[in-house]
Scaffold this active site. Structure first.
Site, PDB file in Angstrom:
ATOM      1  N   ASN A  34       0.567  -1.324   0.193  1.00 53.92           N
ATOM      2  CA  ASN A  34      -0.132   0.060   0.016  1.00 53.92           C
ATOM      3  C   ASN A  34       1.150   1.312  -0.075  1.00 53.92           C
ATOM      4  O   ASN A  34       1.294   1.456   0.922  1.00 53.92           O
ATOM      5  CB  ASN A  34      -0.863  -0.076   1.275  1.00 53.92           C
ATOM      6  CG  ASN A  34      -1.910   1.264   1.345  1.00 53.92           C
ATOM      7  OD1 ASN A  34      -1.764   2.123   0.465  1.00 53.92           O
ATOM      8  ND2 ASN A  34      -2.430   1.441   2.535  1.00 53.92           N
ATOM      9  N   TRP A  35       1.059   1.824  -1.234  1.00 49.55           N
ATOM     10  CA  TRP A  35       1.815   3.125  -1.178  1.00 49.55           C
ATOM     11  C   TRP A  35       1.201   4.155  -0.287  1.00 49.55           C
ATOM     12  O   TRP A  35       1.856   5.214  -0.404  1.00 49.55           O
ATOM     13  CB  TRP A  35       2.133   3.548  -2.729  1.00 49.55           C
ATOM     14  CG  TRP A  35       2.863   2.329  -3.623  1.00 49.55           C
ATOM     15  CD1 TRP A  35       3.358   0.982  -2.958  1.00 49.55           C
ATOM     16  CD2 TRP A  35       3.348   2.487  -4.727  1.00 49.55           C
ATOM     17  NE1 TRP A  35       3.927   0.400  -3.908  1.00 49.55           N
ATOM     18  CE2 TRP A  35       3.991   1.132  -4.952  1.00 49.55           C
ATOM     19  CE3 TRP A  35       3.432   3.266  -5.831  1.00 49.55           C
ATOM     20  CZ2 TRP A  35       4.844   0.689  -6.148  1.00 49.55           C
ATOM     21  CZ3 TRP A  35       4.058   2.835  -7.080  1.00 49.55           C
ATOM     22  CH2 TRP A  35       4.907   1.664  -7.164  1.00 49.55           C
ATOM     23  N   LYS A  36       0.059   4.146  -0.081  1.00 44.66           N
ATOM     24  CA  LYS A  36      -0.555   5.376   0.440  1.00 44.66           C
ATOM     25  C   LYS A  36      -0.394   6.661  -0.422  1.00 44.66           C
ATOM     26  O   LYS A  36      -0.267   6.604  -1.453  1.00 44.66           O
ATOM     27  CB  LYS A  36      -0.211   5.541   1.854  1.00 44.66           C
ATOM     28  CG  LYS A  36      -0.365   4.278   2.738  1.00 44.66           C
ATOM     29  CD  LYS A  36       0.195   4.515   4.423  1.00 44.66           C
ATOM     30  CE  LYS A  36      -0.207   3.025   4.994  1.00 44.66           C
ATOM     31  NZ  LYS A  36      -0.156   3.066   6.447  1.00 44.66           N
ATOM     32  N   GLY A  47       2.745  -1.121   4.556  1.00 44.30           N
ATOM     33  CA  GLY A  47       3.129   0.356   4.062  1.00 44.30           C
ATOM     34  C   GLY A  47       4.370   0.637   3.713  1.00 44.30           C
ATOM     35  O   GLY A  47       4.952   0.613   2.788  1.00 44.30           O
ATOM     36  N   GLY A  48       5.029   1.229   4.874  1.00 46.94           N
ATOM     37  CA  GLY A  48       6.371   1.825   4.690  1.00 46.94           C
ATOM     38  C   GLY A  48       7.480   0.985   3.909  1.00 46.94           C
ATOM     39  O   GLY A  48       8.124   1.499   2.755  1.00 46.94           O
ATOM     40  N   HIS A  72      -9.411   1.026   5.097  1.00 49.04           N
ATOM     41  CA  HIS A  72      -8.158   1.138   5.731  1.00 49.04           C
ATOM     42  C   HIS A  72      -8.474   2.015   7.036  1.00 49.04           C
ATOM     43  O   HIS A  72      -9.168   2.831   6.975  1.00 49.04           O
ATOM     44  CB  HIS A  72      -7.104   1.705   4.814  1.00 49.04           C
ATOM     45  CG  HIS A  72      -5.751   1.773   5.121  1.00 49.04           C
ATOM     46  ND1 HIS A  72      -5.289   2.649   6.109  1.00 49.04           N
ATOM     47  CD2 HIS A  72      -4.807   1.140   5.134  1.00 49.04           C
ATOM     48  CE1 HIS A  72      -4.071   2.065   6.718  1.00 49.04           C
ATOM     49  NE2 HIS A  72      -3.674   1.148   6.025  1.00 49.04           N
ATOM     50  N   GLY A  89       2.697   2.011  11.040  1.00 49.07           N
ATOM     51  CA  GLY A  89       3.768   2.927  10.990  1.00 49.07           C
ATOM     52  C   GLY A  89       4.296   3.376  12.293  1.00 49.07           C
ATOM     53  O   GLY A  89       5.225   4.402  12.407  1.00 49.07           O
ATOM     54  N   GLU A 143      -5.150  -5.365  10.383  1.00 46.62           N
ATOM     55  CA  GLU A 143      -4.169  -4.289  10.607  1.00 46.62           C
ATOM     56  C   GLU A 143      -4.388  -3.755  11.972  1.00 46.62           C
ATOM     57  O   GLU A 143      -5.190  -2.691  12.058  1.00 46.62           O
ATOM     58  CB  GLU A 143      -4.030  -3.185   9.535  1.00 46.62           C
ATOM     59  CG  GLU A 143      -3.627  -3.824   8.227  1.00 46.62           C
ATOM     60  CD  GLU A 143      -3.096  -2.628   7.315  1.00 46.62           C
ATOM     61  OE1 GLU A 143      -2.042  -2.825   6.860  1.00 46.62           O
ATOM     62  OE2 GLU A 143      -3.898  -1.510   7.069  1.00 46.62           O
TER      63      GLU A 143
HETATM   64  P1  13P Z   1       3.187   0.142   7.640  1.00 47.82           P
HETATM   65  O1  13P Z   1       3.608  -1.137   7.167  1.00 47.82           O
HETATM   66  O2  13P Z   1       3.974   1.467   7.216  1.00 47.82           O
HETATM   67  O3  13P Z   1       2.902  -0.170   9.152  1.00 47.82           O
HETATM   68  O4  13P Z   1       2.041   0.336   7.214  1.00 47.82           O
HETATM   69  C1  13P Z   1       0.618  -0.766   7.238  1.00 47.82           C
HETATM   70  C2  13P Z   1      -0.370  -0.374   6.387  1.00 47.82           C
HETATM   71  O5  13P Z   1      -1.076   0.446   7.045  1.00 47.82           O
HETATM   72  C3  13P Z   1      -0.630  -0.974   5.276  1.00 47.82           C
HETATM   73  O6  13P Z   1      -1.739  -0.681   4.649  1.00 47.82           O
END
Ligand code: 13P
Length: 251
Positions: free
Chosen positions: A10-12, A235-236, A96, A174, A168
């Site tokens: 998930n590149w957000k 995410g990250g 999300h 994060g 999640e």
């Molecule tokens: P992180 O891997 O940065 O904790 O993020 C998780 C996330 O929200 C994936 O959708």
């Protein structure tokens, strides 16, 4: 039951055209194409189309980070399932915690999105997860039960083939604080049990449940070794080719 693993990035709200395409190229190159797993990336809407060209023929699939339930109309700021298909996406992340917490999306709206995705043949990745306060007050399972029940309201057993659930925990997103493999396994098993109650055993056995929240190269292998963890929503670490490359090629 052998479920095909799914590792999703998930590149957000990160990347623009040039760096997003470079990242996608790197991911496609790193994926060794093992047929026991699928890889999904979800870039920002603005570059879904370009990224889908970059990853063409690599086996990597592409998704939106959200989706509306209508195909078109007066829905300023939304993206429709047909628009996602048009841009080359075959999946959508829905519900999300950032959508729930920052943008006020509730379970009813999330359910409409899930049903919209299913209706238009997108893979719906339904995200659920408790906050730290909910965990510490002993409400994790009741919160998850509500999110799962309401998120899947009116979805049929047959339609569940098009659904993936991503667990999640909000406190792990994060923060660098991953749920321990035991905590994640316990929660995944709970969700699978719930799905068995809501549908039937076969649906629960086939459902892929992803873990998300500070998934990194150092913890992916132990998470994936748990019997009810079928993949990850990253995410990250999905923004770095080397890290995501290691995660998708988990052992
Ligand atoms: P992180 O891997 O940065 O904790 O993020 C998780 C996330 O929200 C994936 O959708």
């Amino acid at each position: 039951m052998q479920r095909k693993a799914l590792i999703a990035g998930n590149w957000k709200m990160h990347t623009t055209l040039v760096d997003g395409c470079a990242l996608a190229t790197g991911v496609a190159k790193s994926f060794d194409g093992k047929d026991d797993r699928e890889v999904l990336i979800a870039p920002p809407f603005t570059i879904v189309s370009e990224v889908s060209h970059v990853i063409k023929d690599s086996g990597v699939i592409i998704g939106g980070q959200n989706v509306c339930w209508e195909t078109s109309g007066a829905f300023t700021g939304e993206i429709s399932p047909t628009m996602l298909h048009d841009a080359g996406a075959t999946a959508a992340i829905i519900g999300h915690s950032e959508r729930r917490q920052i943008f006020g999306e509730n379970d009813e709206m999330i359910n409409k999105r899930v049903r919209g995705a299913i209706k238009f043949k997108l893979l719906a990745v339904l995200c659920v997860g408790e906050t730290l306060e909910e965990r510490e007050s002993g409400n994790t399972f009741s919160v998850l039960e509500t999110q799962v029940r309401k998120g899947l309201d009116q979805v049929t057993a047959e339609e569940m083939k098009q659904v993936v659930i991503a667990y999640e925990p909000v406190w792990a997103i994060g923060t660098g604080k991953t749920a321990s493999k035991e905590q994640a396994q316990e929660t995944h098993a709970f969700i699978r049990g719930l799905i068995e109650n809501l549908f039937e055993k076969g649906v629960a056995e086939e459902l892929r449940i992803l873990y998300g929240g500070s998934v990194k190269p150092v913890n992916i292998d132990e998470l994936m070794a748990q019997p009810d963890i079928d993949g990850a929503l990253v995410g990250g670490a999905a923004l770095d080719v080397e890290s995501f490359g290691r995660i998708i090629n988990f052992k």
